[in-house]
Design a protein around this motif. Sequence first.
Motif, short mmCIF file in Angstrom:
data_model
loop_
_atom_site.label_atom_id
_atom_site.label_comp_id
_atom_site.label_asym_id
_atom_site.label_seq_id
_atom_site.Cartn_x
_atom_site.Cartn_y
_atom_site.Cartn_z
N VAL A 61 0.86 -1.18 0.00
CA VAL A 61 0.00 0.00 0.00
C VAL A 61 0.90 1.23 0.00
CG1 VAL A 61 -1.93 -1.12 1.18
CG2 VAL A 61 -0.14 0.00 2.52
N GLU A 62 0.30 2.37 -0.27
CA GLU A 62 1.06 3.62 -0.34
C GLU A 62 0.84 4.42 0.94
OE1 GLU A 62 1.80 7.30 -3.52
OE2 GLU A 62 0.48 5.61 -4.02
N VAL A 63 1.93 4.73 1.63
CA VAL A 63 1.88 5.53 2.85
C VAL A 63 2.45 6.91 2.54
CG1 VAL A 63 2.64 5.75 5.24
CG2 VAL A 63 2.13 3.48 4.30
N GLU A 64 1.66 7.93 2.80
CA GLU A 64 2.09 9.29 2.47
C GLU A 64 3.39 9.63 3.19
OE1 GLU A 64 0.11 13.33 3.71
OE2 GLU A 64 -0.90 12.58 1.90
N GLY A 65 4.36 10.13 2.42
CA GLY A 65 5.64 10.51 2.99
C GLY A 65 6.69 9.42 2.92
N ALA A 66 6.28 8.20 2.61
CA ALA A 66 7.23 7.09 2.54
C ALA A 66 7.82 7.00 1.14
CB ALA A 66 6.55 5.77 2.91
N ARG A 67 9.09 6.65 1.06
CA ARG A 67 9.76 6.56 -0.24
C ARG A 67 9.29 5.34 -1.02
NH1 ARG A 67 14.19 3.81 -1.94
NH2 ARG A 67 14.60 3.10 0.19
N THR A 68 9.07 4.23 -0.33
CA THR A 68 8.69 2.99 -0.99
C THR A 68 7.29 2.55 -0.54
OG1 THR A 68 9.71 1.64 0.76
CG2 THR A 68 11.09 2.26 -1.13
N LEU A 69 6.71 1.64 -1.29
CA LEU A 69 5.45 1.05 -0.90
C LEU A 69 5.66 0.16 0.33
CD1 LEU A 69 4.04 0.06 -4.41
CD2 LEU A 69 3.40 2.04 -3.01
N ALA A 70 4.65 0.08 1.17
CA ALA A 70 4.77 -0.68 2.42
C ALA A 70 3.94 -1.95 2.36
CB ALA A 70 4.32 0.17 3.60
N PRO A 71 4.49 -3.08 2.82
CA PRO A 71 3.68 -4.31 2.91
C PRO A 71 2.65 -4.17 4.01
CG PRO A 71 5.85 -4.65 3.89
CD PRO A 71 5.88 -3.28 3.28
N ALA A 72 1.38 -4.23 3.65
CA ALA A 72 0.31 -4.01 4.63
C ALA A 72 0.27 -5.09 5.68
CB ALA A 72 -1.04 -3.93 3.91
N CYS A 73 0.80 -6.29 5.37
CA CYS A 73 0.71 -7.41 6.32
C CYS A 73 1.59 -7.20 7.55
CB CYS A 73 1.08 -8.72 5.63
SG CYS A 73 2.80 -8.80 5.07
N SER A 74 2.64 -6.35 7.44
CA SER A 74 3.55 -6.18 8.57
C SER A 74 3.65 -4.74 9.06
CB SER A 74 4.94 -6.68 8.21
OG SER A 74 5.48 -5.94 7.13
N ARG A 75 3.26 -3.77 8.24
CA ARG A 75 3.36 -2.38 8.66
C ARG A 75 2.27 -2.08 9.67
NH1 ARG A 75 5.40 2.56 6.67
NH2 ARG A 75 5.15 4.02 8.40
N ARG A 76 2.68 -1.62 10.84
CA ARG A 76 1.72 -1.30 11.89
C ARG A 76 1.07 0.06 11.65
NH1 ARG A 76 1.16 -6.21 14.45
NH2 ARG A 76 3.22 -7.13 14.74
N ALA A 77 -0.17 0.17 12.03
CA ALA A 77 -0.87 1.43 11.92
C ALA A 77 -0.30 2.42 12.92
CB ALA A 77 -2.37 1.23 12.16
N GLU A 78 -0.10 3.65 12.49
CA GLU A 78 0.44 4.69 13.35
C GLU A 78 -0.50 5.89 13.35
OE1 GLU A 78 4.30 5.63 11.91
OE2 GLU A 78 5.02 3.55 11.97
N PRO A 79 -0.57 6.60 14.47
CA PRO A 79 -1.47 7.75 14.55
C PRO A 79 -1.14 8.80 13.50
CG PRO A 79 -0.67 7.15 16.73
CD PRO A 79 0.14 6.36 15.75
#
Length: 286
Positions: A61-79
């Motif tokens: 998935v795409e996380v705003e501000g991140a350089r690369t795409l993040a695997p949703a299965c392991s990336r924890r949700a952050e406030p």
Amino acid sequence: MTAVPLHPPRRLVEFTLDGQEARVPEGATLLDACRAAGKDVPTLCEGDTLAPKNACRVCVVEVEGARTLAPACSRRAEPGMTVRTDTERTRHSRRLVLELLASSVDLSTTPKVAGWLKEYEAKPDRFGPGAARLNEEPRVDNDLYVCDYDKCILCYKCVDACGDQWQNTFAIAVAGRGFDARIAVEHDAPLTDSACVYCGNCIEVCPTGALSFKSEFDMRAAGTWDEAAQTETTTVCAYCGVGCSLTLHVQDNDIVKVTSPHDSPVTHGNLCIKGRFGYQHVQNRD
């Protein structure tokens, strides 16, 4: 009586998911949040009973501000984070991963993948007939299950289930490097010569059918395997006093395989050789 695990309450994490406010318990992954919101984010290597391995990269998935795409299965949700699951960038990445997998691996028995190939307009044949494939015959060296490495995507779920995450038998591991990497037992010997205890927990977590019940393999080869005609009945294993939950898959009044509910507080989807394979006496009609 079913034991219900009790946990201290966790604070909620608030963030933006596809333009909508989302709230999930602290420690939840982005994939957990997507599923809670009813979003169908594809994944192959993720398993609800194993720690994420980030191997298949289909769930990015795409996380705003991140350089690369993040695997949703392991990336924890952050406030405060902003997440997008269906952008052109994510669709392009998923399409390419699906094309690479489908061009080199037999995904014919992988649930949902046919729909994903269509949804993302993936064209595996664009790599041509010369795309590298293993082209190895299925290994049938025992009466319980079959190894078909032509269907293996190297997700490592079977290695984790056999290793320190569940069984602690360590009968299987990754052998080789690079393009020669593959799942194997010690010295790539037959399964019968390994430390395998035939619990079948590797079959339970395999997402593609690279590991399958011998009964299922034989029925597929004969053209008689029909999941739509099968019924599932959950019961309790009678071999010992642990109380493992079993799900009996029945077709034409015959048990064709046995699994275990992943939400069972006793087994968490895991069984021993008796629970998973010791059902033949039930249908001994002589």
